[in-house]
Scaffold this active site. Structure first.
Site, PDB file in Angstrom:
ATOM      1  CG  LEU A   1       2.194  -2.877  -5.234  1.00  0.00           C
ATOM      2  CD1 LEU A   1       0.966  -3.769  -5.407  1.00  0.00           C
ATOM      3  CD2 LEU A   1       2.772  -2.504  -6.586  1.00  0.00           C
ATOM      4  CG  ASP A   2       2.331   4.482  -5.289  1.00  0.00           C
ATOM      5  OD1 ASP A   2       3.343   4.424  -4.579  1.00  0.00           O
ATOM      6  OD2 ASP A   2       2.303   5.038  -6.407  1.00  0.00           O
ATOM      7  NE  ARG A   3      -4.237   5.970  -0.080  1.00  0.00           N
ATOM      8  CZ  ARG A   3      -4.502   7.241   0.199  1.00  0.00           C
ATOM      9  NH1 ARG A   3      -4.436   7.672   1.446  1.00  0.00           N
ATOM     10  NH2 ARG A   3      -4.790   8.102  -0.763  1.00  0.00           N
TER      11      ARG A   3
END
Length: 299
Positions: free
Chosen positions: A139-141
């Site tokens: 997942l993106d940050r």
């Protein structure tokens, strides 16, 4: 990890090492890129070249990157609070907060989810090497929500095959700018690496790019924004964020594809994930609540 790049007109005549330093921001230094070129890990139109080679428009460049060569060698276990949503002998589902990077890389060698996992668990899969123990997908940050972690290599491999076959069901919820016209729809638009900002993606030119498909459904309408559910049918980098920008409704708080100041955070949350359990073979699905800030009236 192999990367492919097509040199655009605006980058012609750059040295090969300079071009790749811009094209691969995840690589920590130009010196590392030079070593890759010298080791034959970079090919231009199928052939090795020297660092001083001047790239031409249309050149096809392939780089074989070993992330472990420039990632931290000794990942430190760090105590941190983890929101364990589900756990058994084979896997863990974690509700990741926004702002937490998933695994170490250059520039973020501590304070990641992996550092916390290593403190909590003695056994994690090592299919993806020592830098990403247990990590099956990312997942993106700044995206919050549910992420799968594999404890064993068998579980990892079987989950990985489900991701490759796109049989895992994923539902995201997002707050987007403006009033989405239709209650539901399909966005079938291929994506490619951004021509200027190589850590971003863009809608591909005709006949190029990788297939990317997203289904969407309106959940609630606000005067100036819309709450929607997103169902990615493919797993391209930044797919949901680029597709919503393409639709004319960028996700609120998105500093790359919209306006960061439009919302206190990136308004994207991985709400549900469904899959076949890698060991028991039973269908299993997990869902978590929509973040409360997504449900508040427009700012």
């Amino acid at each position: 990890m192999k990367q492919s790049h097509t040199v655009q007109e605006e980058y012609k005549d750059l040295r090969l090492d300079v071009y790749l330093a811009n094209a691969m921001p995840e690589v920590p230094s130009r010196m590392f890129i030079k070593k890759m070129i010298e080791a034959g890990q970079v090919k231009v139109n199928g052939h090795p070249e020297k660092s001083k080679y001047k790239v031409a428009a249309g050149d096809q460049i392939e780089a074989d990157i070993n992330e472990e060569d420039f990632a931290p060698k000794d990942i430190l276990a760090e105590k941190m609070e983890l929101n364990i949503f589900y756990e058994d002998d084979d896997l863990v589902v974690i509700n990741k907060p926004e702002g937490l990077t998933v695994h170490p890389a250059s520039g973020s060698q501590s304070g990641t989810l992996v550092n916390g996992l290593m403190y909590r668990y003695q056994e994690l899969s090592d299919v993806n090497g020592p830098v990403r123990p247990g990590i099956v997908h990312r997942l993106d940050r700044d995206t919050s929500g549910l992420i799968l972690i594999a404890k064993t290599n068998v579980a990892h491999a079987r989950l990985g095959r489900q991701f490759e076959k796109h049989t895992i069901m994923k539902r995201y919820v997002a707050r987007v700018q403006g009033k989405v016209q239709f209650d539901q729809g399909i966005i079938d638009v291929p994506l490619e690496q951004h021509k200027k900002y190589h850590d971003q993606r863009q809608v591909a030119s005709e006949g190029r790019g990788k297939a990317a498909i997203t289904l969407y459904q309106v959940l609630k309408r606000f005067p100036k924004s819309t709450l929607i559910a997103l169902y990615p049918q493919t797993g391209r980098t930044h797919q949901l964020r680029v597709h919503m920008k393409h639709l004319g409704h960028p996700i609120l708080g998105d500093e790359k594809y919209g306006r960061k100041e439009s919302f206190p955070r990136l308004a994207l949350h991985a709400q549900s994930i469904g899959f076949i359990h890698p060991i028991t073979k039973a269908p299993i699905e997990f869902s978590c609540p929509t973040p409360k800030e997504f449900l508040e009236n427009d700012l």
